[in-house]
Design a protein around this motif. Structure first.
Motif, PDB file in Angstrom:
ATOM      1  N   GLY A 120       6.330 -14.636 -23.786  1.00 49.28           N
ATOM      2  CA  GLY A 120       6.196 -15.819 -22.956  1.00 49.28           C
ATOM      3  C   GLY A 120       7.314 -16.817 -23.148  1.00 49.28           C
ATOM      4  N   ARG A 121       7.798 -16.968 -24.374  1.00 44.26           N
ATOM      5  CA  ARG A 121       8.921 -17.873 -24.627  1.00 44.26           C
ATOM      6  C   ARG A 121      10.182 -17.402 -23.929  1.00 44.26           C
ATOM      7  NH1 ARG A 121       9.809 -19.057 -30.861  1.00 44.26           N
ATOM      8  NH2 ARG A 121      11.683 -19.974 -29.922  1.00 44.26           N
ATOM      9  N   MET A 122      10.306 -16.090 -23.747  1.00 43.74           N
ATOM     10  CA  MET A 122      11.473 -15.516 -23.076  1.00 43.74           C
ATOM     11  C   MET A 122      11.090 -14.961 -21.703  1.00 43.74           C
ATOM     12  SD  MET A 122      13.383 -13.532 -26.222  1.00 43.74           S
ATOM     13  CE  MET A 122      14.405 -12.636 -25.050  1.00 43.74           C
ATOM     14  N   ALA A 123      10.129 -15.588 -21.030  1.00 47.13           N
ATOM     15  CA  ALA A 123       9.606 -15.031 -19.779  1.00 47.13           C
ATOM     16  C   ALA A 123      10.684 -14.882 -18.710  1.00 47.13           C
ATOM     17  CB  ALA A 123       8.461 -15.897 -19.263  1.00 47.13           C
ATOM     18  N   PHE A 124      11.582 -15.847 -18.615  1.00 45.98           N
ATOM     19  CA  PHE A 124      12.646 -15.792 -17.609  1.00 45.98           C
ATOM     20  C   PHE A 124      13.548 -14.580 -17.869  1.00 45.98           C
ATOM     21  CE2 PHE A 124      15.654 -18.892 -15.168  1.00 45.98           C
ATOM     22  CZ  PHE A 124      15.878 -17.915 -14.218  1.00 45.98           C
ATOM     23  N   THR A 125      14.024 -14.455 -19.091  1.00 42.16           N
ATOM     24  CA  THR A 125      14.859 -13.315 -19.442  1.00 42.16           C
ATOM     25  C   THR A 125      14.115 -12.005 -19.243  1.00 42.16           C
ATOM     26  OG1 THR A 125      16.166 -14.574 -21.050  1.00 42.16           O
ATOM     27  CG2 THR A 125      16.095 -12.188 -21.336  1.00 42.16           C
ATOM     28  N   ASN A 126      12.871 -11.945 -19.706  1.00 41.81           N
ATOM     29  CA  ASN A 126      12.101 -10.702 -19.599  1.00 41.81           C
ATOM     30  C   ASN A 126      11.840 -10.324 -18.149  1.00 41.81           C
ATOM     31  OD1 ASN A 126      11.809  -9.941 -22.325  1.00 41.81           O
ATOM     32  ND2 ASN A 126      10.236 -11.492 -22.628  1.00 41.81           N
ATOM     33  N   TYR A 127      11.616 -11.307 -17.297  1.00 42.87           N
ATOM     34  CA  TYR A 127      11.389 -11.030 -15.879  1.00 42.87           C
ATOM     35  C   TYR A 127      12.629 -10.397 -15.246  1.00 42.87           C
ATOM     36  CZ  TYR A 127      10.709 -12.007 -10.875  1.00 42.87           C
ATOM     37  OH  TYR A 127      10.617 -11.898  -9.515  1.00 42.87           O
ATOM     38  N   ILE A 128      13.799 -10.963 -15.523  1.00 43.18           N
ATOM     39  CA  ILE A 128      15.044 -10.412 -14.975  1.00 43.18           C
ATOM     40  C   ILE A 128      15.322  -9.026 -15.550  1.00 43.18           C
ATOM     41  CG2 ILE A 128      17.532 -10.728 -14.803  1.00 43.18           C
ATOM     42  CD1 ILE A 128      15.976 -12.651 -13.064  1.00 43.18           C
ATOM     43  N   VAL A 129      15.122  -8.872 -16.846  1.00 45.18           N
ATOM     44  CA  VAL A 129      15.346  -7.566 -17.487  1.00 45.18           C
ATOM     45  C   VAL A 129      14.428  -6.510 -16.874  1.00 45.18           C
ATOM     46  CG1 VAL A 129      15.077  -6.276 -19.642  1.00 45.18           C
ATOM     47  CG2 VAL A 129      16.267  -8.474 -19.640  1.00 45.18           C
ATOM     48  N   GLN A 130      13.185  -6.867 -16.609  1.00 40.91           N
ATOM     49  CA  GLN A 130      12.270  -5.920 -15.972  1.00 40.91           C
ATOM     50  C   GLN A 130      12.833  -5.429 -14.641  1.00 40.91           C
ATOM     51  OE1 GLN A 130       8.492  -7.910 -15.638  1.00 40.91           O
ATOM     52  NE2 GLN A 130       8.073  -7.838 -17.831  1.00 40.91           N
ATOM     53  N   SER A 131      13.363  -6.326 -13.840  1.00 39.77           N
ATOM     54  CA  SER A 131      13.917  -5.932 -12.544  1.00 39.77           C
ATOM     55  C   SER A 131      15.110  -4.995 -12.703  1.00 39.77           C
ATOM     56  CB  SER A 131      14.332  -7.170 -11.741  1.00 39.77           C
ATOM     57  OG  SER A 131      13.221  -7.964 -11.417  1.00 39.77           O
ATOM     58  N   VAL A 132      15.982  -5.317 -13.653  1.00 42.73           N
ATOM     59  CA  VAL A 132      17.167  -4.481 -13.883  1.00 42.73           C
ATOM     60  C   VAL A 132      16.748  -3.088 -14.352  1.00 42.73           C
ATOM     61  CG1 VAL A 132      19.238  -4.199 -15.297  1.00 42.73           C
ATOM     62  CG2 VAL A 132      18.663  -6.447 -14.366  1.00 42.73           C
ATOM     63  N   VAL A 133      15.823  -3.030 -15.301  1.00 44.47           N
ATOM     64  CA  VAL A 133      15.363  -1.743 -15.841  1.00 44.47           C
ATOM     65  C   VAL A 133      14.648  -0.930 -14.770  1.00 44.47           C
ATOM     66  CG1 VAL A 133      13.763  -0.677 -17.477  1.00 44.47           C
ATOM     67  CG2 VAL A 133      15.243  -2.542 -18.224  1.00 44.47           C
ATOM     68  N   LEU A 134      13.763  -1.574 -14.018  1.00 39.60           N
ATOM     69  CA  LEU A 134      13.028  -0.849 -12.980  1.00 39.60           C
ATOM     70  C   LEU A 134      13.957  -0.375 -11.872  1.00 39.60           C
ATOM     71  CD1 LEU A 134       9.754  -2.964 -12.696  1.00 39.60           C
ATOM     72  CD2 LEU A 134      10.136  -0.844 -13.944  1.00 39.60           C
ATOM     73  N   GLY A 135      14.973  -1.173 -11.538  1.00 45.30           N
ATOM     74  CA  GLY A 135      15.948  -0.734 -10.550  1.00 45.30           C
ATOM     75  C   GLY A 135      16.664   0.529 -11.009  1.00 45.30           C
ATOM     76  N   PHE A 136      17.036   0.576 -12.282  1.00 46.15           N
ATOM     77  CA  PHE A 136      17.706   1.757 -12.813  1.00 46.15           C
ATOM     78  C   PHE A 136      16.774   2.960 -12.824  1.00 46.15           C
ATOM     79  CE2 PHE A 136      18.692   4.558 -16.395  1.00 46.15           C
ATOM     80  CZ  PHE A 136      19.983   4.947 -16.058  1.00 46.15           C
TER      81      PHE A 136
END
Length: 387
Positions: A297-313
């Motif tokens: 939760g403290r890194m929610a912004f970063t984790n949200y973007i990382v999820q998109s990048v990983v799922l796109g790959f």
């Protein structure tokens, strides 16, 4: 210091835990319904699926779909209220909050175009700009505004509307194009289709925009009402709210088939989820149980973007190309694996750094100078390092 980013030691654990759990739901829905298959497929009629995949789809639709996003919207409103209060002694308060939202808008547009067109950051930034004047208003004004806006959202199915949704033939064409391009296309081809889909996605965002604004305002009210800071003696009340939300949501689902009931149900259940998590977090055992979600939760912004990048790959043709080739049950296992990895990485990262990398950049753009990054330099040194 009013003009400085929040000291990580002064964060509220219940907010971070709730945001971290909400991010699991966001990941599950994004993977299963918007990366694994076309985002438009869920808008087309489909036959019941009696297999395990169908059970997973039904469970996500019942317990997670729209509820996680409603919870995320509520928490964003809480965050806005926290920033507003922290800047109460700053003559630059309004300017800083506008810069914060404009920076979020920049991130959102980049994410929307270059990474994934299911982005929520752009909508959140625009909704935040709408809500910003209400932060200066008395509580009764915010209460009336939240009630009116959420009522309008729920009644949209029976009100005249200027929003025009794509017809079934257009939706089917988008699904077919996605099955070909997202599964097999290059990055440029995927990007071209992503941009082409944007006009068809705009009506969906316009439709839920009032809900986003309304839940932001509810978050503001809950923060001002001491929901996260004045919890002594409220545990039973919170559990009662959670129980009422479960019963009310169940009754709406079982007895009412009107579209307005379907719009109200996620808001009610999300409020129950929030009350339950906050109540659990107030006990020593509950706090320990939920501690795993706080770094996420403290890194929610970063984790949200990382999820998109990983799922796109994982799903698009420029990566593993699993689009349309993975069942819902296997997708849920992938959700758990990705989230577990983010739990571990977030914990390790925050043991060394005060912020997630995108959170740090966001604060830097907001304040015009960079907060110290490494945890060893916080707070013994000056709170800012010049950009």
């Amino acid at each position: 210091m009013a003009n400085a980013p929040t000291d990580p030691a002064h964060r509220v654990g219940a907010i971070d835990a709730l945001r971290g759990l909400a991010l699991f739901g966001v990941l599950a829905i994004n993977l299963e319904m918007e990366f694994r298959v076309s985002i438009f497929r869920q808008l087309l009629p489909a036959s019941p699926d009696p297999t395990l995949n169908g059970v997973v789809d039904a469970a996500l639709a019942l317990f997670v779909d729209m509820k996680a996003f409603a919870l995320f919207s509520f928490l964003f409103g809480v965050g806005l209220a926290i920033q507003f209060d922290r800047l109460s002694t700053s003559p630059r308060r309004t300017r800083l909050l506008i810069r914060r939202l404009l920076a979020l808008l920049l991130f959102g547009v980049i994410h929307l175009v270059l990474i994934w067109n299911g982005d929520i950051l752009t909508e959140y930034a625009l909704a935040g700009l709408v809500v910003l004047p209400f932060l200066f208003a008395p509580r009764w004004v915010v209460t009336i505004a939240a009630a009116v806006i959420l009522t309008f959202y729920v009644l949209q199915p029976v009100l005249p509307s200027f929003i025009s949704f794509p017809n079934r033939y257009m939706l089917a064409a988008f699904v077919e194009a996605a099955n070909q391009t997202y599964a097999n296309g290059s990055f440029a081809e995927v990007l071209a289709l992503r941009v082409k889909e944007l006009p068809a996605l705009l009506p969906l965002h316009l439709y839920v925009f009032p809900r986003t604004i309304g839940l932001f305002l509810v978050g503001v009210l809950c923060w001002r009402g001491g929901l996260f800071t004045e919890l002594a003696g409220r545990c039973r009340n919170l559990l009662a709210i959670a129980g009422f939300a479960a019963v009310a949501g169940g009754v709406l689902l079982a007895r009412f088939t009107h579209p307005s009931a379907a719009l109200a149900n996620p808001i009610i259940l999300a409020s129950g989820y929030a009350a339950l998590v906050i109540a659990i977090e107030q006990t020593p055992a509950g706090a320990r149980l939920l501690r795993f979600a706080e770094p996420v939760g403290r890194m929610a912004f970063t984790n949200y973007i990382v999820q998109s990048v990983v799922l796109g790959f994982i799903f698009y043709g420029y990566g593993l190309g699993l689009f349309g080739r993975l069942g819902s049950a296997a997708g849920l296992l992938l959700v758990v694996a990705i989230y577990a990895a983010q739990v571990v990485v977030s914990r390790l990262w925050l043991a060394r750094f005060a912020y997630g990398p995108i959170e740090w950049l966001w604060r830097s753009l907001m304040y015009g100078r960079a907060p110290l990054f490494r945890i060893e330099g916080y707070p013994r040194k000056a709170p800012f390092a010049r950009l």
